[in-house]
Motif scaffolding. Structure first.
Motif, PDB file in Angstrom:
ATOM      1  N   TYR A   1       3.739   0.271  -6.547  1.00  0.00           N
ATOM      2  CA  TYR A   1       3.329   1.276  -5.156  1.00  0.00           C
ATOM      3  C   TYR A   1       3.020   2.843  -5.532  1.00  0.00           C
ATOM      4  O   TYR A   1       3.642   3.352  -6.618  1.00  0.00           O
ATOM      5  CB  TYR A   1       4.284   1.131  -4.006  1.00  0.00           C
ATOM      6  CG  TYR A   1       5.550   1.823  -4.433  1.00  0.00           C
ATOM      7  CD1 TYR A   1       6.111   3.163  -4.039  1.00  0.00           C
ATOM      8  CD2 TYR A   1       6.581   0.957  -4.669  1.00  0.00           C
ATOM      9  CE1 TYR A   1       7.215   3.671  -4.069  1.00  0.00           C
ATOM     10  CE2 TYR A   1       7.935   1.292  -5.119  1.00  0.00           C
ATOM     11  CZ  TYR A   1       8.106   2.692  -4.674  1.00  0.00           C
ATOM     12  OH  TYR A   1       9.471   3.286  -4.996  1.00  0.00           O
TER      13      TYR A   1
ATOM     14  N   TYR B   1      -0.441  -0.244  -2.451  1.00  0.00           N
ATOM     15  CA  TYR B   1       1.054  -1.222  -2.299  1.00  0.00           C
ATOM     16  C   TYR B   1       0.564  -2.575  -2.758  1.00  0.00           C
ATOM     17  O   TYR B   1      -0.225  -2.771  -2.193  1.00  0.00           O
ATOM     18  CB  TYR B   1       1.602  -1.379  -1.338  1.00  0.00           C
ATOM     19  CG  TYR B   1       2.712  -2.261  -1.009  1.00  0.00           C
ATOM     20  CD1 TYR B   1       4.082  -1.614  -1.578  1.00  0.00           C
ATOM     21  CD2 TYR B   1       2.712  -3.357  -0.491  1.00  0.00           C
ATOM     22  CE1 TYR B   1       5.122  -2.622  -1.368  1.00  0.00           C
ATOM     23  CE2 TYR B   1       3.773  -4.088  -0.373  1.00  0.00           C
ATOM     24  CZ  TYR B   1       5.181  -3.871  -1.035  1.00  0.00           C
ATOM     25  OH  TYR B   1       6.007  -4.840  -0.731  1.00  0.00           O
TER      26      TYR B   1
ATOM     27  N   LEU C   1       8.181  -0.060   2.738  1.00  0.00           N
ATOM     28  CA  LEU C   1       7.155   0.053   1.641  1.00  0.00           C
ATOM     29  C   LEU C   1       5.747  -0.421   1.850  1.00  0.00           C
ATOM     30  O   LEU C   1       4.713   0.322   1.942  1.00  0.00           O
ATOM     31  CB  LEU C   1       7.641  -0.507   0.443  1.00  0.00           C
ATOM     32  CG  LEU C   1       8.807   0.169  -0.538  1.00  0.00           C
ATOM     33  CD1 LEU C   1       9.079  -0.616  -1.516  1.00  0.00           C
ATOM     34  CD2 LEU C   1       8.125   1.308  -1.013  1.00  0.00           C
ATOM     35  N   ARG C   2       5.889  -1.749   2.812  1.00  0.00           N
ATOM     36  CA  ARG C   2       4.643  -2.521   3.126  1.00  0.00           C
ATOM     37  C   ARG C   2       3.893  -1.396   4.091  1.00  0.00           C
ATOM     38  O   ARG C   2       2.691  -1.508   4.054  1.00  0.00           O
ATOM     39  CB  ARG C   2       5.010  -3.685   3.744  1.00  0.00           C
ATOM     40  CG  ARG C   2       5.380  -4.523   2.888  1.00  0.00           C
ATOM     41  CD  ARG C   2       5.303  -6.028   3.345  1.00  0.00           C
ATOM     42  NE  ARG C   2       5.965  -7.082   2.194  1.00  0.00           N
ATOM     43  CZ  ARG C   2       7.308  -7.476   2.674  1.00  0.00           C
ATOM     44  NH1 ARG C   2       8.121  -7.044   3.727  1.00  0.00           N
ATOM     45  NH2 ARG C   2       7.995  -8.526   1.858  1.00  0.00           N
TER      46      ARG C   2
ATOM     47  N   HIS D   1       4.454   1.849   4.821  1.00  0.00           N
ATOM     48  CA  HIS D   1       4.318   3.230   4.562  1.00  0.00           C
ATOM     49  C   HIS D   1       5.153   3.938   5.476  1.00  0.00           C
ATOM     50  O   HIS D   1       4.729   5.079   5.845  1.00  0.00           O
ATOM     51  CB  HIS D   1       2.927   3.601   4.381  1.00  0.00           C
ATOM     52  CG  HIS D   1       2.725   4.811   3.664  1.00  0.00           C
ATOM     53  ND1 HIS D   1       3.804   5.886   3.470  1.00  0.00           N
ATOM     54  CD2 HIS D   1       1.474   5.356   2.926  1.00  0.00           C
ATOM     55  CE1 HIS D   1       3.372   6.595   2.478  1.00  0.00           C
ATOM     56  NE2 HIS D   1       2.137   6.383   2.188  1.00  0.00           N
TER      57      HIS D   1
ATOM     58  N   ARG E   1       7.130   5.751  -0.291  1.00  0.00           N
ATOM     59  CA  ARG E   1       6.316   5.769  -1.124  1.00  0.00           C
ATOM     60  C   ARG E   1       5.654   7.083  -1.939  1.00  0.00           C
ATOM     61  O   ARG E   1       4.864   6.893  -2.737  1.00  0.00           O
ATOM     62  CB  ARG E   1       5.015   5.035  -0.410  1.00  0.00           C
ATOM     63  CG  ARG E   1       5.324   3.217  -0.522  1.00  0.00           C
ATOM     64  CD  ARG E   1       4.565   2.921   0.368  1.00  0.00           C
ATOM     65  NE  ARG E   1       2.886   2.776   0.238  1.00  0.00           N
ATOM     66  CZ  ARG E   1       1.789   2.348   0.715  1.00  0.00           C
ATOM     67  NH1 ARG E   1       2.177   1.211   1.381  1.00  0.00           N
ATOM     68  NH2 ARG E   1       0.720   2.499   0.555  1.00  0.00           N
TER      69      ARG E   1
END
Length: 357
Positions: free
Chosen positions: A34, A39, A153-154, A156, A161
């Motif tokens: 990422y 990502y 993370l997915r 944001h 990130r």
């Protein structure tokens, strides 16, 4: 209670030897890369498959979950240049939390507390390898520990990130440490229930439960002390892989371990007081039983004396000068009963007035 799943080498085994475990948790390897604008997440079947996806410009997270075969771990170590002794410690679980610096790499061992279906404490080892731009996490339990971090993370969320692998390590360490709070909350509820039980009607099962919680709190204390030391080492600034910005956030995790230690110590003091209350309660119940038996025995002492006097076999000479006159009375027998009942009633009245009953 098997709090730790411990695996060690036989004495004399060469350093760096990797031995397979007998865990039934299936192996899962996730490769996540990422950046602030990108990502990607992939499921790998072999560490060799990760080579085409390694990106020097992106942060790479390799999350290994389940039973790791020695050959898979060895291939992973060869691809990422991980030290053999650190790889050995990954498979030799049940160790104390620690931090080891291998030049440009950090190796961290932590333990994640959890509760099984029966409410018993489980401590699972979680290992981390940190290098510039790369983080490897390895743990053997079936529960997916790091799904909340992957979810952030997915989508944001936050600054995750935009930061490097050292900040990702902080987030994972913080998640592992924070697993102690729901465990301690569970113990707090159990201690409240045990306190009511100890004060009401304690049993041998109550005592066994108190000793079990006391032993598990001791395990938690042994877990939290070295983990706080690991975080203290990361805060000192000796590790080149940790940036000053990330150290500011690591203070929060260090504070959490301190809070956990304080909660553990408080619960241990409650356990010690519960043991004292249990022993006092048992002693009090024994004293109550002895007092009741003493009162019963005291009541029968004068009654036994009266029955013994009038039970003497002097019936052959009832007209002598020293014969019992009551033997010739028509109401001699009910009179004796009346005297005995009056004595018993008088004693009971005195006992009641003195609040012995």
């Amino acid at each position: 209670m098997n709090t730790f799943t411990k695996r060690y080498h036989p004495p004399g085994t060469a350093p760096g030897t990797l031995v397979a475990s007998d865990s039934a948790v299936p192996l899962s390897i996730r490769l996540i890369t990422y950046t602030d604008t990108h990502y990607a997440e992939r499921i790998l079947s072999d560490p060799i498959d990760m080579v085409p996806w390694l990106d020097a410009e992106a942060t790479t997270w390799i999350d290994v979950q389940g039973n790791v075969p020695p050959d898979v771990l060895q291939h992973l170590g060869q691809r990422l240049n991980l030290h053999d002794l650190a790889l050995e410690d990954v498979l030799n679980t049940g160790q104390q939390a620690k931090l080891e610096d291998y030049d440009e790499q950090l190796f961290v061992v932590m333990h994640c507390p959890s509760l099984d279906a029966s409410g018993a404490l489980q401590l699972d080892q979680v290992s981390f390898f940190l290098a510039p731009g790369v983080l490897v996490s390895v743990y053997g339990q079936a529960q997916d520990l790091f799904e909340p971090v992957r979810e952030r993370l997915r989508h944001h969320h936050g600054r995750l990130r935009r930061r490097g692998s050292d900040y990702l390590l902080y987030r994972l360490l913080d998640l592992v440490v924070d697993h102690g709070f729901p465990v301690l909350e569970h113990y707090g509820e159990r201690l409240d229930a045990l306190e009511d039980e100890v004060l009401a009607q304690p049993t041998q099962q109550t005592l066994a439960c108190v000793h079990r919680i006391r032993r598990e709190l001791l395990w938690l204390r042994r877990l939290a002390w070295p983990q706080r030391e690991v975080l203290s080492q990361l805060l000192r600034g000796d590790c080149a892989c940790i940036t000053p910005e990330t150290r500011l956030f690591l203070r929060d995790s260090h504070d959490h371990t301190t809070q956990i230690l304080n909660l553990v110590e408080s619960d241990r003091e409650i356990i010690a007081s519960l043991l004292d209350v249990y022993l006092s309660s048992v002693s009090h119940r024994l004293n109550e039983s002895m007092r009741l038996l003493t009162i019963i025995a005291t009541l029968f002492i004068p009654l036994t004396f009266v029955a013994g006097v009038y039970g003497m076999n002097f019936g052959n000479n009832t007209h002598g000068a020293w014969a019992m006159p009551e033997l010739r009375w028509d109401y001699g027998y009910p009179m004796v009963w009346g005297v005995m009942i009056a004595i018993a009633a008088g004693m009971l009245y005195v006992f009641k007035r003195k609040k012995w009953l």
